[in-house]
Design a protein around this motif. Structure first.
Motif, PDB file in Angstrom:
ATOM      1  N   THR A 163     -21.297 -27.724 -28.045  1.00 18.09           N
ATOM      2  CA  THR A 163     -21.360 -28.927 -27.209  1.00 18.09           C
ATOM      3  C   THR A 163     -22.636 -28.916 -26.375  1.00 18.09           C
ATOM      4  O   THR A 163     -23.382 -27.935 -26.380  1.00 18.09           O
ATOM      5  CB  THR A 163     -20.151 -28.968 -26.241  1.00 18.09           C
ATOM      6  OG1 THR A 163     -20.124 -27.729 -25.544  1.00 18.09           O
ATOM      7  CG2 THR A 163     -18.862 -29.197 -26.976  1.00 18.09           C
ATOM      8  N   GLY A 164     -22.876 -30.007 -25.669  1.00 14.50           N
ATOM      9  CA  GLY A 164     -23.944 -30.092 -24.683  1.00 14.50           C
ATOM     10  C   GLY A 164     -25.328 -29.851 -25.237  1.00 14.50           C
ATOM     11  O   GLY A 164     -25.621 -30.161 -26.404  1.00 14.50           O
ATOM     12  N   GLU A 165     -26.155 -29.287 -24.400  1.00 16.61           N
ATOM     13  CA  GLU A 165     -27.566 -29.062 -24.733  1.00 16.61           C
ATOM     14  C   GLU A 165     -27.709 -28.202 -25.991  1.00 16.61           C
ATOM     15  O   GLU A 165     -28.584 -28.441 -26.821  1.00 16.61           O
ATOM     16  CB  GLU A 165     -28.233 -28.384 -23.518  1.00 16.61           C
ATOM     17  CG  GLU A 165     -29.752 -28.351 -23.516  1.00 16.61           C
ATOM     18  CD  GLU A 165     -30.406 -29.714 -23.817  1.00 16.61           C
ATOM     19  OE1 GLU A 165     -31.379 -29.696 -24.580  1.00 16.61           O
ATOM     20  OE2 GLU A 165     -29.943 -30.749 -23.317  1.00 16.61           O
ATOM     21  N   LEU A 168     -27.430 -30.593 -28.885  1.00 20.51           N
ATOM     22  CA  LEU A 168     -28.572 -31.525 -28.972  1.00 20.51           C
ATOM     23  C   LEU A 168     -29.807 -30.846 -29.550  1.00 20.51           C
ATOM     24  O   LEU A 168     -30.496 -31.388 -30.408  1.00 20.51           O
ATOM     25  CB  LEU A 168     -28.913 -32.061 -27.582  1.00 20.51           C
ATOM     26  CG  LEU A 168     -28.045 -33.219 -27.074  1.00 20.51           C
ATOM     27  CD1 LEU A 168     -28.488 -33.641 -25.679  1.00 20.51           C
ATOM     28  CD2 LEU A 168     -28.095 -34.404 -28.041  1.00 20.51           C
ATOM     29  N   LYS A 169     -30.029 -29.618 -29.060  1.00 21.62           N
ATOM     30  CA  LYS A 169     -31.204 -28.860 -29.457  1.00 21.62           C
ATOM     31  C   LYS A 169     -31.280 -28.595 -30.968  1.00 21.62           C
ATOM     32  O   LYS A 169     -32.355 -28.495 -31.540  1.00 21.62           O
ATOM     33  CB  LYS A 169     -31.080 -27.520 -28.732  1.00 21.62           C
ATOM     34  CG  LYS A 169     -32.328 -26.781 -28.535  1.00 21.62           C
ATOM     35  CD  LYS A 169     -32.009 -25.720 -27.528  1.00 21.62           C
ATOM     36  CE  LYS A 169     -32.795 -24.490 -27.846  1.00 21.62           C
ATOM     37  NZ  LYS A 169     -32.534 -23.435 -26.893  1.00 21.62           N
ATOM     38  N   LEU A 207     -26.889 -39.111 -35.690  1.00 22.59           N
ATOM     39  CA  LEU A 207     -27.541 -39.272 -37.004  1.00 22.59           C
ATOM     40  C   LEU A 207     -29.043 -39.473 -36.813  1.00 22.59           C
ATOM     41  O   LEU A 207     -29.858 -38.842 -37.488  1.00 22.59           O
ATOM     42  CB  LEU A 207     -27.008 -40.512 -37.714  1.00 22.59           C
ATOM     43  CG  LEU A 207     -25.708 -40.473 -38.483  1.00 22.59           C
ATOM     44  CD1 LEU A 207     -25.462 -41.844 -39.083  1.00 22.59           C
ATOM     45  CD2 LEU A 207     -25.711 -39.412 -39.571  1.00 22.59           C
ATOM     46  N   ASP A 208     -29.395 -40.364 -35.859  1.00 24.16           N
ATOM     47  CA  ASP A 208     -30.814 -40.665 -35.623  1.00 24.16           C
ATOM     48  C   ASP A 208     -31.570 -39.404 -35.190  1.00 24.16           C
ATOM     49  O   ASP A 208     -32.735 -39.223 -35.504  1.00 24.16           O
ATOM     50  CB  ASP A 208     -30.969 -41.739 -34.524  1.00 24.16           C
ATOM     51  CG  ASP A 208     -30.377 -43.063 -34.980  1.00 24.16           C
ATOM     52  OD1 ASP A 208     -30.181 -43.236 -36.197  1.00 24.16           O
ATOM     53  OD2 ASP A 208     -30.077 -43.913 -34.113  1.00 24.16           O
ATOM     54  N   LEU A 209     -30.867 -38.544 -34.481  1.00 25.50           N
ATOM     55  CA  LEU A 209     -31.538 -37.324 -33.992  1.00 25.50           C
ATOM     56  C   LEU A 209     -31.610 -36.234 -35.066  1.00 25.50           C
ATOM     57  O   LEU A 209     -32.222 -35.199 -34.845  1.00 25.50           O
ATOM     58  CB  LEU A 209     -30.818 -36.797 -32.745  1.00 25.50           C
ATOM     59  CG  LEU A 209     -30.993 -37.663 -31.494  1.00 25.50           C
ATOM     60  CD1 LEU A 209     -30.008 -37.256 -30.390  1.00 25.50           C
ATOM     61  CD2 LEU A 209     -32.426 -37.555 -30.963  1.00 25.50           C
ATOM     62  N   GLY A 210     -30.942 -36.465 -36.219  1.00 27.92           N
ATOM     63  CA  GLY A 210     -31.152 -35.518 -37.326  1.00 27.92           C
ATOM     64  C   GLY A 210     -29.922 -35.049 -38.067  1.00 27.92           C
ATOM     65  O   GLY A 210     -30.049 -34.478 -39.161  1.00 27.92           O
ATOM     66  N   ALA A 211     -28.704 -35.246 -37.506  1.00 31.08           N
ATOM     67  CA  ALA A 211     -27.506 -34.738 -38.197  1.00 31.08           C
ATOM     68  C   ALA A 211     -27.358 -35.432 -39.553  1.00 31.08           C
ATOM     69  O   ALA A 211     -27.586 -36.637 -39.663  1.00 31.08           O
ATOM     70  CB  ALA A 211     -26.263 -34.987 -37.347  1.00 31.08           C
TER      71      ALA A 211
END
Ligand SMILES: Nc1ncnc2c1ncn2[C@@H]1O[C@H](COP(=O)(O)OP(=O)(O)OP(=O)(O)O)[C@@H](O)[C@H]1O
Ligand SMILES: O=P(O)(O)OC[C@@]1(O)O[C@H](CO)[C@@H](O)[C@@H]1O
Length: 303
Positions: A163-165, A168-169, A207-211
Motif C-alpha cells: 500500500t501507500g508510497e 506507487l513507487k 494503469l496510467d502510472l504503469g500497472a
C-alpha cells in the motif's frame, strides 16, 4: 515458474470466543494454529489451482519450523531462507468482531539477507514473482523496490500487494497486477470515494502510472477489473462469511495463476473473485472443492 515472497510469515493463531471482554480473563471456545503470511497464502491458493509455484521468504525458530512443516505437509514447494530469530505469531480473534494482532517480525541479518537475494540472479523471462505482506522492522522501505529492479533486469514479471508510497513507487516498473481494496486505493491518493465512478477514476490512474492489470477488491461488495477501455464489475456471491482473513491473497492467487495458464485477464478475474469469496466462506483458506463450488456463482458485467 511463479515464486511468492513472504518476508514476514507467521503462525496465524485463530482464537474463537463468544465475546471478548477487555481487562478480564477470557476463555476460548476454539483455537487453531495455521501457517500464515500473505505470500504463503497466495502459494496455497496457486497449489489448489494446480499451478506450480515456490514459496520464498524467511523462516526461523520453533515457529518457523511449524510453518515450514505445515506448508510442506500440504505439498507446497518451498525455498525459505533460514534465519536465527523466531518467525512471528499473529493472533486472530473471532468474537463479536474480528480483531487481528500481528507481530512485528524477526530480525534478519546481513548474511541471511544476502542468501535470500542471491536467488533472484537465476530468474528468467518466464518467471513471475509475487510480493505480498509486511516487511520486518530490520529491512528498509526500499527492500521490495531493489528486488523489483533485479527482477525486471532479468525480464521477469512481478506482482506486489502493498500500500501507500511503496506501491506507487513500483508502478513505473510495470507490475503484472496490483490489487488494492477500495479503502487502500482512496488512501493511496488521499481522497474519499462517493461511488464506483470515483473508484474507477483512481483505479485507472494505476494503469496510467504503469500497472498492467488493476483489480480493486471491495470485500462483500465484490470487485472491479479496470482495463484501458473497459471496466468489469462483479457482485460477491452470497454465503456465510466464516473467515475474511486471506480473501485478498486468495484473489491474487486466483488471478495470477489463471492469467499464467490462460493469458485471459477476464477469466483470471473470474477465478480471482471465486477464490476470494471461497476463502471468505471457509474456515481456513479456500480449497479446490470450495473454489469449484463458487465459480459458477461468479457473475461479471461490464460497468
Ligand atoms: N464477505 C464476503 N463475501 C463474499 N466475497 C467476499 C467477501 N469478502 C471478500 N470477498 C471476496 O474476496 C475478494 C477480496 O476480498 P477483500 O476486498 O476483503 O480483500 P483484502 O482487503 O485484500 O482482504 P484481506 O487483506 O483480508 O485478505 C473480494 O473482492 C470478494 O470477491
Ligand atoms: O502483517 P502483514 O504481513 O501485513 O499481514 C499478515 C497476515 O495478516 O496476512 C495474512 C492474511 O492476508 C495472514 O495470514 C497474516 O497473518
Amino acid at each position: 515458474m511463479i515464486y511468492t515472497v513472504t518476508v514476514n510469515p507467521s503462525i496465524d493463531y485463530i482464537v474463537q470466543l463468544k465475546e471478548l471482554t477487555l481487562g478480564e480473563v477470557n476463555r476460548m471456545d476454539y483455537d487453531n494454529k495455521l501457517p500464515g503470511g500473505k505470500g504463503i497464502n497466495v502459494s496455497r491458493i496457486l497449489k489448489e489451482l494446480d499451478q506450480d509455484n515456490v514459496a520464498l521468504g524467511f523462516l526461523g525458530g520453533f515457529t518457523g519450523n511449524f510453518v515450514k512443516e505445515a506448508i510442506e505437509r500440504v505439498g507446497l514447494k518451498t525455498h525459505f531462507t533460514h534465519i536465527s530469530d523466531d518467525t512471528r505469531i499473529n493472533v486472530k480473534i473471532k468474537a463479536q468482531d474480528e480483531t487481528e494482532i500481528n507481530g512485528r517480525g524477526p530480525k534478519i541479518s546481513k548474511e541471511e539477507l544476502a542468501d535470500f537475494t542471491a536467488q533472484f540472479d537465476k530468474l528468467t523471462v518466464n518467471d513471475i514473482v509475487i510480493f505480498a505482506g509486511s516487511l520486518v522492522p530490520s529491512l528498509d522501505d526500499n527492500f521490495y523496490f531493489d528486488l523489483i529492479k533485479i527482477i525486471r533486469s532479468k525480464g521477469a514479471q512481478f506482482v506486489i500487494d502493498t500500500t501507500g508510497e511503496s506501491l506507487l513507487k513500483t508502478l513505473s516498473e510495470k507490475p503484472l497486477l496490483v490489487k488494492p481494496n477500495n479503502h487502500e486505493l482512496a488512501d493511496l491518493f488521499g481522497v474519499k470515494f462517493t461511488g464506483i465512478d470515483d473508484i474507477v477514476k483512481y483505479g485507472r490512474k494505476l494503469l496510467d502510472l504503469g500497472a498492467q492489470n488493476v483489480l480493486i477488491s471491495m470485500a462483500g461488495d465484490g470487485g472491479l477489473m479496470i482495463t484501458k477501455d473497459k471496466v468489469y464489475r462483479s457482485y460477491a456471491p452470497k454465503g456465510t462469511v466464516i473467515n475474511s482473513v486471506g480473501a485478498g491473497d486468495s484473489m491474487i492467487g486466483g488471478f495470477v495463476g489463471t492469467l499464467a495458464r490462460t493469458k485471459d485477464a477476464l477469466e483470471a478475474f473470474r477465478y480471482g473473485l471465486a477464490c476470494g469469496s471461497a476463502t471468505a466462506f471457509s474456515e481456513d483458506l479456500a480449497d479446490r472443492v470450495k473454489i469449484n463450488e463458487i465459480l459458477p456463482k461468479i457473475k461479471i458485467e461490464e460497468y
